[in-house]
Design a protein around this motif. Structure first.
Motif, PDB file in Angstrom:
ATOM      1  N   ARG A   1     -28.414  84.978  -4.245  1.00  0.00           N
ATOM      2  CA  ARG A   1     -27.134  85.099  -4.961  1.00  0.00           C
ATOM      3  C   ARG A   1     -27.344  85.653  -6.359  1.00  0.00           C
ATOM      4  O   ARG A   1     -26.589  86.517  -6.818  1.00  0.00           O
ATOM      5  N   VAL A   2     -28.353  85.156  -7.052  1.00  0.00           N
ATOM      6  CA  VAL A   2     -28.629  85.641  -8.407  1.00  0.00           C
ATOM      7  C   VAL A   2     -28.908  87.139  -8.375  1.00  0.00           C
ATOM      8  O   VAL A   2     -28.341  87.909  -9.152  1.00  0.00           O
TER       9      VAL A   2
ATOM     10  N   VAL B   1     -13.400  86.992  -3.416  1.00  0.00           N
ATOM     11  CA  VAL B   1     -13.710  86.834  -1.989  1.00  0.00           C
ATOM     12  C   VAL B   1     -15.222  86.918  -1.771  1.00  0.00           C
ATOM     13  O   VAL B   1     -15.809  86.079  -1.070  1.00  0.00           O
ATOM     14  N   VAL B   2     -15.853  87.906  -2.366  1.00  0.00           N
ATOM     15  CA  VAL B   2     -17.298  88.083  -2.218  1.00  0.00           C
ATOM     16  C   VAL B   2     -18.048  86.858  -2.741  1.00  0.00           C
ATOM     17  O   VAL B   2     -19.020  86.409  -2.134  1.00  0.00           O
ATOM     18  N   ALA B   3     -17.596  86.314  -3.859  1.00  0.00           N
ATOM     19  CA  ALA B   3     -18.255  85.132  -4.426  1.00  0.00           C
ATOM     20  C   ALA B   3     -18.208  83.957  -3.458  1.00  0.00           C
ATOM     21  O   ALA B   3     -19.196  83.232  -3.298  1.00  0.00           O
TER      22      ALA B   3
ATOM     23  N   ARG C   1     -21.507  80.709   0.436  1.00  0.00           N
ATOM     24  CA  ARG C   1     -21.693  80.078   1.747  1.00  0.00           C
ATOM     25  C   ARG C   1     -22.858  80.659   2.542  1.00  0.00           C
ATOM     26  O   ARG C   1     -23.361  79.997   3.445  1.00  0.00           O
ATOM     27  N   THR C   2     -23.255  81.891   2.244  1.00  0.00           N
ATOM     28  CA  THR C   2     -24.216  82.558   3.123  1.00  0.00           C
ATOM     29  C   THR C   2     -25.557  82.895   2.479  1.00  0.00           C
ATOM     30  O   THR C   2     -26.515  83.132   3.209  1.00  0.00           O
TER      31      THR C   2
END
Length: 155
Positions: free
Chosen positions: A42-43, A28-30, A35-36
Motif C-alpha cells: 500500500r505504501v 474507491v481505490v483506497a 482490503r487487498t
C-alpha cells in the motif's frame, strides 16, 4: 464572444469533472487497496499513485479555478461570489495541506515498516491516518461546496 464563453465553460466543466472524478476514484481505490494489499505494498502503491495523479489532479484543480474565475468576472460581486472565493481559497489550502500530510505519512509508514515493534511509530501512524481522513473529508466538502456555489452562480 459567445463561442469563447462556451469554450471556457467547457474547459471548466471538463477540469471540474477530472478533479471530482479523481477524488471519487481515489476514495474507491483506497478502500480496495486497504482490503487487498499488505502494508508495504500500500505504501508503495500510494506513493506511485500520488506521483502519477498529483500533476493531473493539480492541473485539473488549477484549470477549474482559473476558468471559474475568468467566468466569474461576468458576474457582479455578491455574497455567492464572495463565498465561492472563500471556498476556493479553503480548497487550495486544504489540498496543499493534504499533499504535505500524504508525503509525511509515506515517510512515517516506511519508518514503521522498518521498525514494526515501535509503539510510538504505530501511534503516530494511527494519528496521521485520522488526520488524513479528516483532510480528505475537508477536500471533498470544499470541492462539493464550490461545485454547488458555481452551479448557483452559473444559473
Amino acid at each position: 464572444m459567445a463561442t469563447a464563453l462556451a469554450a471556457l465553460t467547457g474547459v471548466l466543466v471538463f477540469a471540474t469533472a477530472v478533479w471530482i472524478g479523481g477524488m471519487v476514484a481515489i476514495f474507491v481505490v483506497a478502500r480496495v487497496a486497504q482490503r487487498t494489499l499488505g502494508t508495504a505494498e500500500r505504501v508503495t502503491f500510494f506513493r506511485g499513485l500520488g506521483r502519477a495523479y498529483g500533476p493531473v489532479g493539480g492541473a485539473a484543480l488549477a484549470i477549474s479555478l482559473a476558468s471559474g474565475a475568468a467566468l466569474a468576472f461576468r458576474h457582479p460581486w455578491d455574497g455567492q461570489l464572495a463565498a465561492s472565493t472563500a471556498v476556493a481559497a479553503g480548497l487550495v489550502a486544504v489540498t496543499a495541506a493534504g499533499v504535505v500530510q500524504a508525503r509525511r505519512m509515506t515517510r512515517l509508514r516506511r519508518a514503521a515498516l522498518h521498525d514494526p515493534g515501535s509503539t510510538d511509530l504505530a501511534a503516530r501512524v494511527r494519528r496521521g491516518s485520522r488526520n488524513a481522513a479528516a483532510l480528505r473529508a475537508m477536500i471533498a466538502a470544499f470541492s462539493l461546496a464550490l461545485l454547488v456555489l458555481g452551479t448557483a452562480i452559473a444559473t
